[in-house]
Design a protein around this motif. Sequence first.
Motif, PDB file in Angstrom:
ATOM      1  N   LEU A 183      10.817  -0.148  15.362  1.00  0.00           N
ATOM      2  CA  LEU A 183       9.736  -0.851  16.048  1.00  0.00           C
ATOM      3  C   LEU A 183       9.508  -0.223  17.413  1.00  0.00           C
ATOM      4  N   THR A 184       8.324   0.360  17.602  1.00  0.00           N
ATOM      5  CA  THR A 184       7.962   0.988  18.874  1.00  0.00           C
ATOM      6  C   THR A 184       7.200   0.016  19.763  1.00  0.00           C
ATOM      7  N   THR A 185       6.179  -0.624  19.198  1.00  0.00           N
ATOM      8  CA  THR A 185       5.383  -1.615  19.933  1.00  0.00           C
ATOM      9  C   THR A 185       5.147  -2.810  19.021  1.00  0.00           C
ATOM     10  N   MET A 186       5.391  -3.992  19.523  1.00  0.00           N
ATOM     11  CA  MET A 186       5.277  -5.202  18.710  1.00  0.00           C
ATOM     12  C   MET A 186       3.819  -5.564  18.439  1.00  0.00           C
ATOM     13  N   ALA A 187       3.532  -5.931  17.193  1.00  0.00           N
ATOM     14  CA  ALA A 187       2.254  -6.531  16.811  1.00  0.00           C
ATOM     15  C   ALA A 187       2.545  -7.961  16.343  1.00  0.00           C
ATOM     16  N   GLU A 188       1.591  -8.577  15.651  1.00  0.00           N
ATOM     17  CA  GLU A 188       1.796  -9.963  15.225  1.00  0.00           C
ATOM     18  C   GLU A 188       2.819 -10.071  14.104  1.00  0.00           C
ATOM     19  N   HIS A 189       2.751  -9.159  13.127  1.00  0.00           N
ATOM     20  CA  HIS A 189       3.859  -9.055  12.166  1.00  0.00           C
ATOM     21  C   HIS A 189       3.827  -7.687  11.489  1.00  0.00           C
ATOM     22  N   HIS A 190       5.036  -7.241  11.122  1.00  0.00           N
ATOM     23  CA  HIS A 190       5.256  -5.923  10.519  1.00  0.00           C
ATOM     24  C   HIS A 190       5.893  -6.162   9.161  1.00  0.00           C
ATOM     25  N   THR A 191       5.205  -5.731   8.083  1.00  0.00           N
ATOM     26  CA  THR A 191       5.519  -6.229   6.747  1.00  0.00           C
ATOM     27  C   THR A 191       5.394  -5.121   5.710  1.00  0.00           C
ATOM     28  N   ILE A 192       6.235  -5.202   4.668  1.00  0.00           N
ATOM     29  CA  ILE A 192       6.113  -4.330   3.503  1.00  0.00           C
ATOM     30  C   ILE A 192       5.969  -5.210   2.269  1.00  0.00           C
ATOM     31  N   CYS A 193       5.056  -4.813   1.348  1.00  0.00           N
ATOM     32  CA  CYS A 193       4.743  -5.645   0.182  1.00  0.00           C
ATOM     33  C   CYS A 193       4.714  -4.770  -1.074  1.00  0.00           C
ATOM     34  N   ILE A 194       4.923  -5.418  -2.214  1.00  0.00           N
ATOM     35  CA  ILE A 194       4.846  -4.754  -3.510  1.00  0.00           C
ATOM     36  C   ILE A 194       3.854  -5.512  -4.372  1.00  0.00           C
ATOM     37  N   VAL A 195       2.818  -4.779  -4.861  1.00  0.00           N
ATOM     38  CA  VAL A 195       1.756  -5.391  -5.665  1.00  0.00           C
ATOM     39  C   VAL A 195       1.933  -4.963  -7.112  1.00  0.00           C
ATOM     40  N   THR A 196       1.904  -5.952  -8.035  1.00  0.00           N
ATOM     41  CA  THR A 196       2.076  -5.673  -9.460  1.00  0.00           C
ATOM     42  C   THR A 196       0.802  -5.910 -10.263  1.00  0.00           C
ATOM     43  N   ASP A 197      -0.288  -6.240  -9.581  1.00  0.00           N
ATOM     44  CA  ASP A 197      -1.575  -6.403 -10.261  1.00  0.00           C
ATOM     45  C   ASP A 197      -2.398  -5.138 -10.039  1.00  0.00           C
ATOM     46  N   PRO A 198      -2.596  -4.328 -11.082  1.00  0.00           N
ATOM     47  CA  PRO A 198      -3.294  -3.047 -10.883  1.00  0.00           C
ATOM     48  C   PRO A 198      -4.762  -3.196 -10.523  1.00  0.00           C
ATOM     49  N   THR A 199      -5.324  -4.377 -10.731  1.00  0.00           N
ATOM     50  CA  THR A 199      -6.755  -4.578 -10.487  1.00  0.00           C
ATOM     51  C   THR A 199      -7.040  -5.352  -9.217  1.00  0.00           C
ATOM     52  N   ASN A 200      -5.997  -5.791  -8.507  1.00  0.00           N
ATOM     53  CA  ASN A 200      -6.231  -6.639  -7.336  1.00  0.00           C
ATOM     54  C   ASN A 200      -5.171  -6.358  -6.274  1.00  0.00           C
ATOM     55  N   ILE A 201      -5.453  -5.361  -5.432  1.00  0.00           N
ATOM     56  CA  ILE A 201      -4.507  -5.009  -4.378  1.00  0.00           C
ATOM     57  C   ILE A 201      -4.330  -6.173  -3.409  1.00  0.00           C
ATOM     58  N   ALA A 202      -5.401  -6.929  -3.175  1.00  0.00           N
ATOM     59  CA  ALA A 202      -5.342  -8.025  -2.207  1.00  0.00           C
ATOM     60  C   ALA A 202      -4.400  -9.143  -2.636  1.00  0.00           C
ATOM     61  N   SER A 203      -3.860  -9.072  -3.838  1.00  0.00           N
ATOM     62  CA  SER A 203      -2.934 -10.111  -4.300  1.00  0.00           C
ATOM     63  C   SER A 203      -1.608 -10.070  -3.559  1.00  0.00           C
ATOM     64  N   TYR A 204      -1.434  -9.097  -2.661  1.00  0.00           N
ATOM     65  CA  TYR A 204      -0.189  -9.086  -1.873  1.00  0.00           C
ATOM     66  C   TYR A 204      -0.045 -10.348  -1.028  1.00  0.00           C
ATOM     67  N   THR A 205      -1.135 -11.051  -0.766  1.00  0.00           N
ATOM     68  CA  THR A 205      -1.056 -12.268   0.038  1.00  0.00           C
ATOM     69  C   THR A 205      -0.869 -13.520  -0.816  1.00  0.00           C
ATOM     70  N   TRP A 206      -0.579 -13.360  -2.090  1.00  0.00           N
ATOM     71  CA  TRP A 206      -0.420 -14.504  -2.974  1.00  0.00           C
ATOM     72  C   TRP A 206       0.968 -15.135  -2.880  1.00  0.00           C
ATOM     73  N   GLY A 207       1.831 -14.608  -2.059  1.00  0.00           N
ATOM     74  CA  GLY A 207       3.160 -15.196  -1.879  1.00  0.00           C
ATOM     75  C   GLY A 207       4.231 -14.467  -2.665  1.00  0.00           C
ATOM     76  N   ASN A 208       5.440 -14.403  -2.072  1.00  0.00           N
ATOM     77  CA  ASN A 208       6.624 -13.830  -2.718  1.00  0.00           C
ATOM     78  C   ASN A 208       6.473 -12.346  -3.052  1.00  0.00           C
ATOM     79  N   ARG A 209       5.586 -11.655  -2.333  1.00  0.00           N
ATOM     80  CA  ARG A 209       5.393 -10.222  -2.557  1.00  0.00           C
ATOM     81  C   ARG A 209       5.633  -9.405  -1.294  1.00  0.00           C
TER      82      ARG A 209
END
Length: 878
Positions: free
Chosen positions: A433-459
């Motif tokens: 971490l060099t400079t703090m932002a609101e949050h720093h996150t890594i996600c894994i998406v398993t829906d090939p047709t909907n990248i935005a599903s990373y915000t669906w929880g538990n990802r």
Amino acid sequence: CEKLIVIAIMKFPSISLVALATFVLSPVVVVAQSNVVIKIDGSDVSIPVSTEKSYDSHQDENKKRPLVVSGDGRSVTVEGNTQRALPLVPPMTIKSSTTLDLDVTIGDIQEVQALCVDENTSQSSNRCFVFAHTQALSSTWHKMEPPTAEGETRHYTIPIGHYFWGEDKYNYLAYMQDNDSSDRNAGSMTIANAQFSTGAEFFITKDGVRHYVDTALQTSFDSRQDSWQYGVKVSVDGSAMQIQGNMHRAVPFTTPVSIDINTDMELDFSLEDLRDVHAICFGKTGEFKTERCIVAANTQWWGKYHLNPKTQVGETRHYSIAIGLMYQGTFDYLMFMQDNDTACRSCGDATWANIQLNQVTRPKMKITVNGAVQELDSSTQVSAKSDQDSPLHILEFPDEFSVTMKGNVHKALTISEPFEINKATELDFDFTLTTMAEHHTICIVTDPTNIASYTWGNRCWTVAWTQNVSWDHNIEPQTAVGETRHYNIPIGLKHPGGQAYYLVFVQDSDADKTLGESTFSNIEFSQRPDLMLDINGVETGVFNHQLSYGSRQDFASNLIEVSDDGKKASMYGNLWKALELPTPVTITDNTVLSFTVDIEELLEFVSICFDEDLSDQKQARCFKLSGTQTTNLGTVIYKGIKQTYEGETKEYMIRLKEFYTGDAFNYIVFQHDNDGAARHDGISHISDISLYEMEPSCLEGATFNFDLSECTVDNFIAALQTKMTTIGACAGKDAWREMLSLIDGQSDSDVRDRIEGICAAAYTSETVEFDTLLDKEKQFVEEFFDGGNKWNYEVDEAAGPNLAKDASRITIATQKFDGNHAIAFPDVHNFEGCELRAAMCCYVAARDVDYEPEDNSDACYMDFSKSRQSSHVRDGYS
């Protein structure tokens, strides 16, 4: 006719001269020039005066007054009210860089004195350049500054391409001297040395090759918004395009320009007067899309791509833009937008310069998936959520194992070889971490047709934050600014699972889109190894999905660590975990559970269990193997189970029929209990777990003997294992198992007891049990060796305790048994696994109150962390 009479009338400001001359036909002498000569791009162009037309026939009085042309044709004098157009053949092309140089002399000032370049002979004020006037004129006329005064000659360089433009469009050069007074002959203007020059055209470079635009063909890409009267302005060297005033202008390339996924753009942007939107775009014929525009400065939110930081008034900024990651295609137009919806449509001033398109090699980032390296192509990065991502904040790759985010980022990278996320999947990475932002996150998406599903929880997993969101998991401890921290996250326990198609990197910064910088490195996905059990001689893998066992005891995030070969389960701190067996296990009267326990750091209790379900609220299923807790154990089985103490390793065999049988045992369970403040303390290992059906012993009926230098259980078993190699039926079998079967025992403790009995019988002298020797109950003996009864702390005092009387048994034992009998080791926990079979007792004070003992030893140091059961404390020393 042999003679020609020529009358030349020459008019000057104060005199008129009529010359009459007679000339012989040969040779011919011409006094008045019949052609007007101008220069166009360095070449002389002659325009016959005879082709002249009235420029606005209502005003020119039917060409009443002729143009007076100098002998060399480079000077044209207009006398009186005259509006005369000379045709340009071929028609003239005017580009942004086209200029008109000329000298103007005003002899007698009149209402309007101008030169016009027009498409036709219908007078157009916006095609005329006024050098002097006495009449009030509208803003559509181009009034030269400073104007030419009466009697003055002035040179002008006019950037006519800034006012109007077109290809092969301008057909007439018109001389205008408007005089609507009663004396229509008044007024004199001379225009000399007229020269049209077109400078360099604007260009961009593509891989070092110049691609020019044609400003003569510039057009509005939004006619409802564009102020057509303002033209683009090209620098002398063609490298810069200045936009002044309200413009929505498209300029065609002379040859189309292609942008592909690997194209980057470099440019410089200068801002002098900020307006609503300043943007540059690439367009196609008949097609304008806002998503191809890049905004460098603005006061009004518009468009998809915004450069950061924005250019401020008075600044010039250089930008590097991965434009190929924004869009691709072959484009016909370069488009400039300087939107200004205020009353001052001429306001706004910005310059785009040094535009370069370059082909680059997009970096690849390596991640590890189940031991194999994958390369993720950075050219696949896209906005994971368009309403959250700053599209021009591109992921950077400082090395082949790292990805850096700068500013507000919600970006997805395509996983080149999708892989399975299951309940045993773990994610490891390093985070800086060099400079703090609101949050720093890594996600894994398993829906090939909907990248935005990373915000669906538990990802998603967040490792640094100032703001909480509902769709991620915050991982403690979070990384501080300036820190690098390694994380191991059992993502499979939370992730819904499936094929992983995208990695999403989030650095959310809504308040200030430029804020924040962080790096994820050394990203590795792995599977926790299966726990390997030997079930009736078959190696059986138990999928490493660790479930909480019982109620309110487990630390869900604290997991058993299974060795790479699957044969050892290591536990750290408090956990109650169950693993589901691939098929239910049947436990019969002959089923034996065997395993090895290593206690590295003592805790309250360690147990192993087989259970039908995940509830601990029923009959006993768990065997206590170690721990300081001896009460409130509920259904945990501890009687008859030898305990393993800190620093010890013990092998167990337990015949389960004494405790439970059945055919539906679905889980193997580990309890590693440590309540209170020390819940992260305690380390133990259980390995080589086996379930087998006990068969008749191969030693049944066999007779054998062997000599031992010292008869101990371990020496006996080792000798027996060697002896079994000579017994055909015992080849390849285990001595412990065969002894358990031979004696029909219930556990390894029964085998130990039997062997110890054999060893005791081997000694010729009589052995005295320690409890018998002291004539005290077992609890007294245990407390004595723990240092906790009156024999340890009683001191003789006058009229007080009498140690000689209270401990008189010691003297009797010495007199009765000393030197004549072997004394068995005390049956207390202190001597479990004592391989040296020797002990020393330390006393730190005299038993006589009047006597100070001699300091004769440096060996009496007690580490309480190694003797928690005796000292009844977790740590300390004396």
